[in-house]
Scaffold this active site. Sequence first.
Site, short mmCIF file in Angstrom:
data_model
loop_
_atom_site.label_atom_id
_atom_site.label_comp_id
_atom_site.label_asym_id
_atom_site.label_seq_id
_atom_site.Cartn_x
_atom_site.Cartn_y
_atom_site.Cartn_z
N GLU A 112 0.86 -1.20 0.00
CA GLU A 112 0.00 0.00 0.00
C GLU A 112 0.88 1.24 0.00
O GLU A 112 1.90 1.28 0.69
CB GLU A 112 -0.88 0.09 1.26
N GLU A 147 -13.73 5.74 -1.08
CA GLU A 147 -14.65 4.94 -0.26
C GLU A 147 -15.36 5.87 0.72
O GLU A 147 -14.80 6.24 1.75
CB GLU A 147 -13.87 3.86 0.48
N LYS A 169 -15.91 5.36 4.82
CA LYS A 169 -14.81 5.30 5.77
C LYS A 169 -14.78 6.57 6.61
O LYS A 169 -15.35 7.60 6.27
CB LYS A 169 -13.48 5.11 5.03
N GLU A 205 -9.91 9.52 5.26
CA GLU A 205 -9.91 8.16 4.72
C GLU A 205 -10.83 7.99 3.51
O GLU A 205 -10.79 6.98 2.83
CB GLU A 205 -10.31 7.16 5.81
#
Length: 349
Positions: free
Chosen positions: A272, A321, A324, A329
Amino acid sequence: MERSSCLENQCFGAIRSRLMLIAMAILCMHNADAQTGACYGTLGNNLPPPREMIALCKHHNIQSIRLYNPNPALVEPLQGSNVSVIVGVPNEEIQGIARDESLAISWVRDNILKYRNINFRYIAVGNEISPSANPDISPHVPIAMQHISDALAAAGLRRVKVSTALSMEILGLSNPPSLGSFQSQFLDLFINPIIKFLVKTNSPFLVNVYPYFAYVSDTTNIRLDYALFTSKSSVVKDGAYQYYNLFDAMVDAVHVALEKAGGANIRVVVSETGWPSAGGTATTVGNAGTYNSNLLKSVKKGAPRRPGKPIETYIFDLIDENNKSPELEKHWGIFLANKNPKYPLSFTA
């Protein structure tokens, strides 16, 4: 007739040899293309269907994907796609797999063997587990890795390598890179068994590397251009090595830590990395695009301590997303929920 048969066999043998060489060349090219990929997070209520996301990846030449769990809705669309896949064993399943080998066998059967036309590359047993944050799970990680590996071997799938994705927090020292070392209290029961397993199985060390978080934790001493790959001169001089960007310095700190712990020949895979486009310090679309576009160029060259050896890297995240939290985030995607690119980014060579 015998001479003719002999010549035919030689001819067919030559053809087979050429075909094998061609196949190996194609495989090598595929592996080269697979040096950079993206993580596919799914914590959103406005995301496109998985089949559309896989088609989007193929359209943008994203040849490698990391999945955090073997959700059939995500895995099934990958069949026949030629996209290489990292699939995760969720943290909450690790203790059971470590305690019962039959659970590892069933996990491999249900989540790997079930899909005969998917290029599974690695299985990541857990994500960012550490003895300090996950004291109940961490001792089970090396055992679970071994059980999954044994199940794969029994199924004839030794080519699928097993590892675990760790965070940079497992390092005690990392600056300058030559001081890189694992936290001493993690060594005996966690790091050393993992490294021993990786050496034995010739598997990579997966680590999540985030210059963004290093930068925001110390904006006084860490320059933004150093974090974004835009410094025109070396910022850190470490013996014979010079560092123009923080990513390389962090990766080389891992290389040094592995050397000190008996894993000098273990390959590092960045499972990541990325830069958010909103929600925090220095979080702009421009900075996110700058980081990721420069990252894709930089990893092809390798780190200073491993020059010429491309660093297999996965950008977090494929798509924003929105479920989150905190706000930061929600904004790591390279694509918006409507599938439009957030900024120009080329995964081609």
